[in-house]
Each structure stands twice: as structure tokens, then as C-alpha cells.
Design a protein around this motif. Structure first.
Motif: not given
Length: 502
Positions: A388-399
Motif C-alpha cells: 500500500e505504500l506504493d502510492r507515495f511518489v516521494s518517500l524516505t523510509l528507514y527500516l
């Protein structure tokens, strides 16, 4: 607005943003009958052409603003009309005496109570600021220094702003401050170090961070009527929230790195918009009083010792929240979805003990075009990175350093994610695959290789920063993807147990 008949925008009880700026003349509203803009932050004088085109005006409520100066004599044009104008709780210095003969004004109370029906005179006060009935007679104040304006609601003497600042200086060892230019001198307070004033020379901001301020700042600081910004961060102080309810304009409060252990009483400051309490000594569960600050847009409580879980609807009351920084605590439980916060775009919950999967509804009401930053590294989150996160155009995601077992391959072609690292490295720009590692747990421009672990030190999770002391890797325990980029080589997975290196 030629057809405007009623305008209502008051803030009597409900917290929230208030109207600011000068009072409009409303001189182009000939049909206006009722105007309610009391309990705001409107400042300046009442325009001489105020309501100049209104022929049927009945009531104007301007109580409890920041208005100054005289009531314009021009309003006496309504002398033969049943007209009510409410002005108490301002800084009115002059009331034309001719208005005290207008018997129909103030619901007819001017006939008996004269000027007091409009506003109590200087050096007198009543709970309503005017004489309405037997319970609101204007009483003479004992001190000549009390109730210095028309329409006062109390005879209590409020300290002058200079006196309040001097009390801060004296009680907090001002002589030992790092910088104290102008303080305790005859210089105007607006030129004292760290003080910024409004155009009316009242205190707007106090910025004294990292200035060796000590002891407990006086509660009278909150009596500064136009105080919007209070920064006392990085000082060894003992801060108390006593009297903060008087700071009705305070929106920006920085108390990070002060040694604070409690926020008891902060719920009485509903006007707060930006609150920074990082690098303190607060322990126990997340402070419930914070959830009563319904106007917050930025909240920083990272680097404390907070524990426990969030209630299911924890952030429902903070619907205006945009930035949340809670990293380096000991918070546990499921990761909130933040779906109540439609404007949120920055969350830092790194270095906690959050567990379970990332919710499919995570940030699902945040705009797809928002510039989103999420750091949930160093937790115990498990499962897949949700598609579902695929909807974001600009994302910084640290996991990194969680227990992630799968990445939907559709996420790996988002060129605007992680500063373009996914465009360059594919899925490895999000997380190093199982059985590999590097210092960032993902491939980046500066750390562009996910290093294979030795056979005896493999990891079963994505995004590891080391290979030591982990469970041996089993390909069947990690989610199958079409291909991986590992150590500069492409790995094509033909089945859960067969990989082809090319």
C-alpha cells in the motif's frame, strides 16, 4: 460583501487558532446586523470608518482582543438606535462621553448605568468589564495602578513586561548567563538579548536557549499577553507549567535538554502548535496530557525513557499533527497507523521496541504527493513492507534492524524513494536482502554494497547491519522475489531453494 448580514468567528471556550491582525473596517457591508469576533488576537485601533456603511447594525462583540486607543466618536452615528458594542478585556484608553447619553444602547442599560453600561471606567472593574445587572456593578479598585484601561475585568495588578523579564533575570541567575546584553539596564526590553517584540513593543518571543539559565523560570512569564515563542532549551532549569493557561498566544515551546522529568499541567496550554521536549529524563508511559494539545502540528519527545504502548485511538485528538519525533525511547506494541492525522508526513519512531507488522493503513490518509519521511529502524517490526505504500511518489523510509521478511517487488521501482537510491539499486536501496548486510542496512550512494554473510553467520531478515549472533539463513523463510542485487551481482530466484547467480 454587500449582502453580508452576520459574521461570527469567536474563540470563547473551544481551543484553536485565533484571528490575528488589525480590525477590518467592515465599511462595505451595508446590511450587516451582527458581528462576533470576540476572544481573538486582533490588535491595533478601531478604524474611524468602522461600520460606516451599516444602517441596521444591532450588535458588535469585540471583547477580549488586543485593541488599543479610543472608541471612535464616529460610532455615535447610532445614538438613536438600539445598538450594543462589547469591548471589555481590551486596552481601550478613551470612551467618548457623548455615548453615555445613548439611552437605547446596550439593551437599554445605558439609561441607568451611563458609561459603565458600555465599559467600566479606568481604575474600576467588574467580572464582565461593564455594568449589566446587579451582579456586575463596576467596583472601584483600591490601587491606582490597577485596571489601567476601560472595560477591565479585574483589579489585580499585572506586572509590567519589564518587571516580568527582570524577575526571570533575577530568579535564574542572570549575572551568570552566557549572553545578557541589555538585561537589567535602562535599554528598552525590545533590545535585550533574546527578546523580540511586536510592533506595539510588547514581548513576542523569548529565545534564550543554551544560555546557562538556572533554577525555575517565574510563572509570570505566562502573563506576557503577546508571548508566542518561548525557547529555553539546553539550560539546566526546573520548569513548571503553573499558570501556562494565561499564555493564550503561546504557540512555540522549546524545553529540550533541560532535564525535565514531568509535563504535569501542560494540558492547560491548548494554543501550543510546536512542542519540543527531546533529550530529557521523562520516563513511564506516554504523557496522556499531550493528547489534549489538539492544535499541535509538531511534537518532539525523542531521546527520553518513555515506555509502554499507545492506545488504539491515541492520535485521534491530534488531527493537525504533521511531524512526530519519538525516537530513542522504549515504546512498545503495534505501530500506529496515524490514519487520524491527515496532514502527517514525518514520523521518527526509531530505536524503540515496536513490534508486529507495518499496518496496511499506515499513513493512508496522507496525500500521495506529500514529501514523506518515516524512520522506524531499530525496532522489532515483522512481516512484509506493505504494498500500500506504493502510492507515495516521494518517500524516505528507514527500516534497518527489524524483522522484515519480505518486500513487494512493486515497491522497488519508485525512483523518488530514499533520495533516488531505489532507482539506482532497486530493492536493495530499501533494505539489504536476507543473508547480506552493510552499515546502513541498505545500499546507498555512500555504502553501495550489501555484503554477503559467511555461511555460518547468515541472517534471515532484510536490512541487517551485521551478520553476527543471528539465526542461520534459510531461503524458505524469506519472501520470494523475482531477483535481488547482492554484492554487485544479480541473483535470479528460480524456486524457494534454488538461486542462480549471474
Amino acid at each position: 460583501m454587500p449582502n453580508l448580514r452576520l459574521f461570527s468567528c469567536f474563540r470563547r471556550e473551544k481551543p484553536g487558532p485565533k484571528l490575528e491582525g488589525t480590525l477590518p473596517a467592515f465599511d462595505m457591508a451595508p446590511k450587516l446586523t451582527n458581528l462576533w469576533i470576540d476572544h481573538n488576537l486582533i490588535h491595533g485601533t478601531i478604524p474611524v470608518d468602522f461600520l460606516s456603511s451599516s444602517h441596521d447594525i444591532e450588535l458588535v462583540s469585540l471583547d477580549n482582543n488586543r485593541l488599543v486607543g479610543a472608541v471612535p466618536f464616529e460610532l455615535n452615528r447610532y445614538e438613536s438606535m438600539p445598538f450594543t458594542i462589547e469591548l471589555s478585556g481590551n486596552r481601550i484608553s478613551e470612551l467618548p462621553r457623548e455615548m453615555c447619553d445613548n439611552a437605547l444602547w446596550m439593551n437599554g442599560t445605558v439609561r441607568e448605568n451611563r458609561c459603565d453600561a458600555i465599559m467600566c471606567d479606568v481604575n474600576s472593574a467588574s467580572p464582565l468589564g461593564r455594568h449589566v445587572d446587579d451582579n456586575s456593578e463596576c467596583q472601584q479598585c483600591e490601587s491606582k495602578d490597577a485596571a489601567l484601561f476601560f472595560g477591565s475585568t479585574t483589579c489585580d495588578i499585572k506586572a509590567e513586561e519589564r518587571d516580568i523579564l527582570l524577575k526571570l533575570y533575577d530568579s535564574c541567575e542572570g549575572v551568570d548567563w552566557e549572553v545578557k546584553d541589555g538585561w537589567d539596564t535602562s535599554e528598552t526590553i525590545c533590545k535585550w538579548y533574546g527578546i523580540t517584540c511586536t510592533k506595539f513593543n510588547t514581548v513576542h518571543s523569548i529565545r534564550l536557549g543554551g544560555n546557562n539559565i538556572r533554577n525555575t523560570p517565574p510563572k509570570e512569564l505566562f502573563d506576557l499577553p503577546d508571548l508566542h515563542v518561548l525557547w529555553l532549551h539546553s539550560n539546566p532549569i526546573t520548569f513548571r507549567f503553573v499558570n501556562i493557561e494565561s499564555a493564550t498566544s503561546l504557540s512555540d515551546l522549546r524545553l529540550d535538554a533541560t532535564g525535565m522529568t514531568s509535563v504535569d499541567g501542560i494540558s492547560r496550554a491548548p494554543s501550543l502548535v510546536d512542542l519540543n521536549l527531546r533529550f530529557n529524563l521523562m520516563g513511564g508511559s506516554f504523557p496522556s496530557e499531550i493528547f489534549q494539545l489538539t492544535n499541535l502540528k509538531t511534537l518532539s519527545l525523542g531521546d527520553n525513557n518513555l515506555t509502554g504502548t499507545f492506545p488504539d485511538d491515541a492520535f485521534a485528538s491530534l488531527s493537525r499533527l504533521r511531524v512526530l519525533r519519538l525516537g530513542s525511547n522504549q515504546l512498545s506494541g503495534m505501530l500506529p497507523s496515524f490514519r487520524e492525522c491527515k496532514s502527517i508526513n514525518v514520523v521518527d519512531l526509531s530505536g524503540n521496541r515496536m513490534s508486529g507488522p507495518i499496518p496496511d493503513t499506515f499513513f493512508d490518509r496522507t496525500s500521495v504527493n506529500a514529501n514523506v519521511f518515516v524512520d522506524v529502524s531499530d525496532n522489532q517490526l515483522s512481516g512484509f513492507v506493505p504494498l500500500e505504500l506504493d502510492r507515495f511518489v516521494s518517500l524516505t523510509l528507514y527500516l534497518r534492524e527489524n524483522r522484515i521478511t519480505g518486500i513487494a517487488k512493486e515497491l522497488c521501482d519508485n525512483v523518488g524513494w530514499n533520495d533516488g537510491d531505489l532507482e539506482t539499486f532497486g530493492c536493495s536501496g530499501l533494505l539489504c536482502p536476507p543473508g547480506t548486510w552493510n552499515n546502513f542496512g541498505r545500499e546507498t550512494e555512500n555504502e553501495n554494497t550489501c555484503i554477503p554473510c559467511q555461511s555460518s553467520q547468515n541472517s534471515i531478515y532484510y536490512g541487517q547491519t551485521s551478520c553476527g549472533d543471528v539465526t542461520s539463513f534459510s531461503p524458505t523463510s524469506a519472501a520470494t522475489v523475482d531477483k535481488l542485487h547482492v554484492g554487485g551481482l544479480w541473483v535470479i530466484i528460480l524456486s524457494p531453494l534454488l538461486m542462480l547467480w549471474i
